[in-house]
Design a protein around this motif. Structure first.
Motif, PDB file in Angstrom:
ATOM      1  N   ASN A 114      34.981  -0.747   9.989  1.00 33.85           N
ATOM      2  CA  ASN A 114      33.895   0.456  10.531  1.00 33.85           C
ATOM      3  C   ASN A 114      34.648   1.085  11.720  1.00 33.85           C
ATOM      4  O   ASN A 114      34.382   2.350  11.928  1.00 33.85           O
ATOM      5  CB  ASN A 114      32.767  -0.081  11.034  1.00 33.85           C
ATOM      6  CG  ASN A 114      31.758   1.042  11.162  1.00 33.85           C
ATOM      7  OD1 ASN A 114      31.474   1.861  10.487  1.00 33.85           O
ATOM      8  ND2 ASN A 114      31.171   1.286  12.469  1.00 33.85           N
ATOM      9  N   LEU A 122      38.887   8.973   6.517  1.00 35.96           N
ATOM     10  CA  LEU A 122      37.584   8.738   7.107  1.00 35.96           C
ATOM     11  C   LEU A 122      36.261   8.683   5.922  1.00 35.96           C
ATOM     12  O   LEU A 122      36.396   9.501   5.233  1.00 35.96           O
ATOM     13  CB  LEU A 122      37.438  10.131   8.024  1.00 35.96           C
ATOM     14  CG  LEU A 122      36.125   9.985   9.007  1.00 35.96           C
ATOM     15  CD1 LEU A 122      36.087   9.077   9.807  1.00 35.96           C
ATOM     16  CD2 LEU A 122      35.794  11.466   9.520  1.00 35.96           C
ATOM     17  N   VAL A 123      35.623   7.698   6.261  1.00 40.48           N
ATOM     18  CA  VAL A 123      34.515   7.533   5.021  1.00 40.48           C
ATOM     19  C   VAL A 123      33.277   7.439   5.940  1.00 40.48           C
ATOM     20  O   VAL A 123      33.183   6.829   6.813  1.00 40.48           O
ATOM     21  CB  VAL A 123      34.843   6.279   4.228  1.00 40.48           C
ATOM     22  CG1 VAL A 123      33.858   6.054   3.084  1.00 40.48           C
ATOM     23  CG2 VAL A 123      36.258   6.432   3.799  1.00 40.48           C
ATOM     24  N   PRO A 124      32.196   8.014   5.193  1.00 38.39           N
ATOM     25  CA  PRO A 124      30.756   7.931   5.890  1.00 38.39           C
ATOM     26  C   PRO A 124      30.414   6.435   5.562  1.00 38.39           C
ATOM     27  O   PRO A 124      30.762   5.908   4.829  1.00 38.39           O
ATOM     28  CB  PRO A 124      30.012   8.777   5.005  1.00 38.39           C
ATOM     29  CG  PRO A 124      30.960   9.930   4.421  1.00 38.39           C
ATOM     30  CD  PRO A 124      32.157   9.110   4.239  1.00 38.39           C
ATOM     31  N   GLN A 125      29.856   5.905   6.682  1.00 38.89           N
ATOM     32  CA  GLN A 125      29.497   4.532   7.052  1.00 38.89           C
ATOM     33  C   GLN A 125      28.887   3.885   5.764  1.00 38.89           C
ATOM     34  O   GLN A 125      29.070   2.857   5.256  1.00 38.89           O
ATOM     35  CB  GLN A 125      28.770   4.374   8.183  1.00 38.89           C
ATOM     36  CG  GLN A 125      28.500   3.145   8.817  1.00 38.89           C
ATOM     37  CD  GLN A 125      27.967   3.071  10.124  1.00 38.89           C
ATOM     38  OE1 GLN A 125      27.789   3.889  10.867  1.00 38.89           O
ATOM     39  NE2 GLN A 125      27.190   2.095  10.351  1.00 38.89           N
ATOM     40  N   SER A 127      34.671   4.560   9.514  1.00 39.08           N
ATOM     41  CA  SER A 127      33.888   5.718   9.592  1.00 39.08           C
ATOM     42  C   SER A 127      33.942   6.300  10.769  1.00 39.08           C
ATOM     43  O   SER A 127      33.586   7.383  11.245  1.00 39.08           O
ATOM     44  CB  SER A 127      32.311   5.166   9.037  1.00 39.08           C
ATOM     45  OG  SER A 127      31.686   4.531  10.395  1.00 39.08           O
ATOM     46  N   PHE A 128      34.081   5.456  11.943  1.00 38.98           N
ATOM     47  CA  PHE A 128      34.153   5.799  13.288  1.00 38.98           C
ATOM     48  C   PHE A 128      35.300   5.232  14.097  1.00 38.98           C
ATOM     49  O   PHE A 128      35.096   4.327  14.676  1.00 38.98           O
ATOM     50  CB  PHE A 128      32.675   5.535  13.690  1.00 38.98           C
ATOM     51  CG  PHE A 128      32.173   6.149  14.828  1.00 38.98           C
ATOM     52  CD1 PHE A 128      31.354   7.325  14.586  1.00 38.98           C
ATOM     53  CD2 PHE A 128      32.388   5.988  16.464  1.00 38.98           C
ATOM     54  CE1 PHE A 128      31.049   8.344  15.485  1.00 38.98           C
ATOM     55  CE2 PHE A 128      31.818   6.643  17.190  1.00 38.98           C
ATOM     56  CZ  PHE A 128      31.223   8.252  16.755  1.00 38.98           C
TER      57      PHE A 128
END
Lengths: 220, 238
Positions: free
Chosen positions: B55, B102-105, B79-80
């Motif tokens: 993450n 980058l991938v949404p959580q 994601s972050f």
């Protein structure tokens, strides 16, 4: 754009308190990082809200006493929290099933820009040298039943955050239901921004002056 | 009859076969659940050109951030990537050394869940109409737009539990659980560090979070370090 120098409007705490008044008893609520976290301090008398934090806890309680934090009991902002009686821990796929599957009643988020059609930008300025980081914001706006934004009405430079169209990269399209700013409570409607309530001492014209899109007056 | 025993004597032995170019899922949300001892053993072991799925991208110069600092990671899927005290990853990203996907959580979580469940792809409403939808197939289902996302698997998963047994059943501690149960399902080899490794029967089957079938190796790390405590003490690994 003119600088906002005079101190008018609600404080951050008053904004959070105003928002908390509109949350029905028994709601499952996810609070974003920053001003949204303040909402938890203002639960109205006689109501219980159950807070979800997307890293894997339902029934999140207040911060522990200084020095009593557990590094393995944190919220999405990576701050130490506590677990209330009746809380539950779960893994990320379950946590985002709660979010994406429409099980949460309310998501409260901060914003960089909100457009009059409800588009939200709150994760990136889109600048080339910025390190992009998105977290769970796009999932929250895509899946939670209602999305409230709590934000200062203008940026520190005095630019309006409520605009005709977002210039920053979007978090979601047409997702914002209501905005709680330091100046007013504003609904996003099919006709655009509509003022629901003005902060005492602030008039409609002042709010319009600081908003980058037309405002509709409160409905009688 | 040979007893099942997934114990490995040390973190070093647990990660010994990880080759250059491997993809590795690493549990943790911030410091909660970060398997620091396994990551440090991986740094000592020397594997490079790694793809890390996690993450965050670490804090300070310990754990995950230390692995980046040693220039072992060519790509990160997360994601972050910035957190409090995150300085290592931003430099490597700006330099162009480490690629970022980058991938949404929630999409990251579901891609991992799908990868572990034999589901090659799925449609999700997350990120429709945003820059993270670029290049992705869009499909209207029941009147709403969804993006096609692909399941994610890795060669290895490194996670941290509270108690494991020799069959590989795992219990976690509070919000340290986060990505670990789904990552355990999505790798060819899943390696668990746990504060206690017990005999079968020590964990009530009703409370098992990760069933042992998903776990290949367990190593006892009795007193695991916490990232924030190492950073506060000024530790830079190695």
């Amino acid at each position: 754009m003119k600088q906002q120098t005079e101190t008018i409007g609600w404080t951050r705490e008053e904004m959070a308190q105003r928002l908390a008044q509109d949350i029905p008893n028994g709601s499952y609520v996810n609070l974003g990082i920053g001003i949204p976290e303040l909402v938890a301090r203002f639960v109205p008398e006689g109501r219980t809200f159950i807070y979800h934090t997307e890293n894997g806890l339902l029934g999140m309680g207040p911060s522990p006493a200084e020095g009593a934090g557990d590094p393995e009991l944190i919220n999405a902002g990576k701050r130490h929290v506590t677990a209330n009686l009746g809380a539950a821990y779960f893994h990320h796929a379950d946590s985002f099933a709660m979010i994406r599957g429409g099980h949460l009643d309310l998501s409260v988020l901060g914003a960089m820009q909100i457009a009059q059609n409800g588009d939200l930008a709150n994760w990136s300025t889109g600048k080339a040298d910025a390190i992009p980081a998105v977290g769970g914001a796009m999932d929250l706006v895509a899946g939670v039943k209602q999305v409230f934004v709590i934000t200062q009405h203008c940026t520190k430079a005095g630019e309006p955050k409520l605009v005709e169209a977002c210039s920053y990269p979007l978090t979601g399209q047409g997702v914002v239901d209501r905005i709680y700013s330091d100046l007013a409570v504003i609904d996003v409607t099919p006709d655009g921004f509509r003022v629901v309530a003005l902060c005492p001492g602030v008039d409609f014209e002042t709010v319009q002056e600081r908003t980058g899109a037309p405002l509709l007056p409160a409905q009688k | 009859m040979r007893m099942i025993d997934k114990r490995v004597p040390s973190a070093a032995e647990a990660v010994a076969d990880i080759a250059d170019g491997s993809s590795i899922m690493v549990g943790g949300f911030g410091e909660a659940g970060s398997p620091i001892e396994l990551i440090h053993a991986l740094i000592d072991q020397g594997a490079s050109d790694l793809t890390i799925i996690s993450n965050n991208a670490g804090s300070g110069e310990v754990g995950l951030a230390a692995l980046f600092k040693e220039r072992r990671v060519s790509k990160v899927i997360c994601s972050f990537p910035k957190t409090l005290n995150s300085t290592v990853f931003p430099e490597l990203y700006r330099e162009g050394f480490t690629e970022l996907e980058l991938v949404p959580q929630g999409t990251l979580a579901e891609r991992i869940r799908a990868g572990g469940a034999g589901v090659p792809a799925f449609y999700t409403p997350t990120a429709v109409g945003t820059p993270l939808a670029e290049g992705k197939e869009l499909r209207v289902l029941n009147g709403r737009e969804y993006l096609l996302e692909f399941g994610l698997r890795a060669d290895y998963t490194l996670i941290k539990g509270l108690i494991a047994d020799t069959h590989g059943n795992v219990l976690y501690n509070k919000t340290a659980r986060n990505f670990a149960p789904i990552m355990a399902t999505a790798a060819d080899v899943t390696i668990v560090q746990a504060a206690q490794v017990a005999e079968p029967g020590a964990i009530d089957p009703e409370t098992v979070v990760t069933p042992g079938i998903f776990v290949d190796r367990v190593v006892e790390v009795a007193k695991p370090a916490h990232e924030s405590e190492l950073i506060a003490a000024g530790v830079c690994y190695p």
